[in-house]
Design a protein around this motif. Structure first.
Motif, mmCIF file in Angstrom:
data_model
loop_
_atom_site.group_PDB
_atom_site.id
_atom_site.type_symbol
_atom_site.label_atom_id
_atom_site.label_comp_id
_atom_site.label_asym_id
_atom_site.label_seq_id
_atom_site.Cartn_x
_atom_site.Cartn_y
_atom_site.Cartn_z
ATOM 1 N N LYS A 4 0.821 -1.202 0.000
ATOM 2 C CA LYS A 4 0.000 0.000 0.000
ATOM 3 C C LYS A 4 0.861 1.261 0.000
ATOM 4 C CE LYS A 4 -4.115 -1.916 2.239
ATOM 5 N NZ LYS A 4 -5.045 -1.812 3.393
ATOM 6 N N ASN A 28 0.739 4.013 -2.934
ATOM 7 C CA ASN A 28 0.351 5.389 -2.638
ATOM 8 C C ASN A 28 1.417 6.389 -3.062
ATOM 9 O OD1 ASN A 28 -2.305 5.962 -0.986
ATOM 10 N ND2 ASN A 28 -1.593 3.936 -0.345
ATOM 11 N N PHE A 45 -7.178 -0.385 -6.959
ATOM 12 C CA PHE A 45 -6.336 0.161 -5.886
ATOM 13 C C PHE A 45 -6.915 1.481 -5.412
ATOM 14 C CE2 PHE A 45 -2.916 2.864 -4.335
ATOM 15 C CZ PHE A 45 -2.296 2.030 -3.417
ATOM 16 N N ASP A 83 -4.870 6.165 -0.311
ATOM 17 C CA ASP A 83 -5.234 6.480 1.073
ATOM 18 C C ASP A 83 -4.524 7.763 1.492
ATOM 19 O OD1 ASP A 83 -5.718 6.578 3.802
ATOM 20 O OD2 ASP A 83 -5.445 4.428 4.098
#
Length: 252
Positions: free
Chosen positions: A109, A113, A164, A167
């Motif tokens: 992640k 990101n 995806f 965040d």
């Protein structure tokens, strides 16, 4: 040596600082932008329809492809005797292409990101306001630069197209890491006379020129950072809104 093998530095030395082989949004530029749009659409469409196993192959394959472009460039400038300190792979896109390969090998992640937050705007700006306009279309460095940045902008868009979800909670860590990187690169730029990350020369690219026109030569970095925050905010806002909407309806 044929002009096909000239680097941007060689071409500028021979033809002068103001020489341009093509201009922004002329036929040559629009050709590459059109090719980029077609490639992005094709990859994203294929990725969305692919099985989990095929998606992993695409992630690794594109990661290998973009790193290969950079390796080829480094080998070329050394073999042709055109290597200069500024050809070191220390620009933001160089770090991002390594992260594409890292994600292809081991998805995470955090890396995803970083690619969404930094790779998309960085590569998109490079494609829209190219810094290699002194190079003709039939030129190795021109072709390599276009392909590299097309692959870079495609990779994170492909991930998002496949589900995806960026965040925003990773953004402080990403911006903090970028600032630490700038703190390391700036003195290196001063030492080598380079402009890695475009943080030394107020007129290094189209974005820093805009920031310089607003904030001046001494504070253009401030404008650079403000612009980055605005872009990141715009990119992450839709996902924040969607998440809030989903949470609201889950608890309703």
């Amino acid at each position: 040596m044929s002009t096909f093998w000239y680097t941007d530095n060689t071409m500028t030395t021979l033809m002068g600082e103001d020489y341009q082989a093509f201009q922004l949004f002329d036929g040559t530029h629009l050709f590459w932008l059109g090719l980029a749009a077609l490639f992005i659409f094709t990859i994203c469409y294929s990725y969305r329809r692919a099985s989990a196993g095929m998606r992993r192959k695409m992630e690794l394959g594109l990661g290998i492809a973009v790193v290969t472009c950079e390796v080829a460039r480094q080998i070329f400038v050394i073999a042709s005797g055109q290597w200069l300190p500024e050809t070191l792979p220390l620009h933001l896109c160089s770090y991002n292409l390594v992260l594409c390969l890292v994600y292809g090998i081991r998805p995470s992640k955090l890396v995803g990101n970083i690619l969404y937050t930094l790779c998309i705007p960085g590569a998109a700006v490079a494609l829209l306001s190219t810094s290699w306009m002194m190079l003709p279309m039939w030129n190795f460095s021109h072709i390599d630069s276009e392909l590299t940045h097309i692959l870079l902008v495609t990779y994170p868009i492909m991930l998002v197209a496949g589900g995806f979800k960026p965040d925003i909670r990773y953004v402080p860590k990403i911006i903090g890491g970028l600032l630490c990187l700038c703190a390391v690169i700036y003195p290196l730029n001063v030492l080598l006379g380079t402009n890695f990350l475009f943080i030394t020369d107020p007129y290094g690219n189209a974005i820093t020129c805009v920031c310089t026109s607003i904030f001046g030569t001494k504070l253009f970095i401030l404008g650079y950072m403000i612009l980055l925050v605005i872009i990141v905010f715009i990119m992450h806002t839709p996902f924040v809104v969607i998440n809030l909407y989903k949470k609201k309806h889950v608890h309703a």
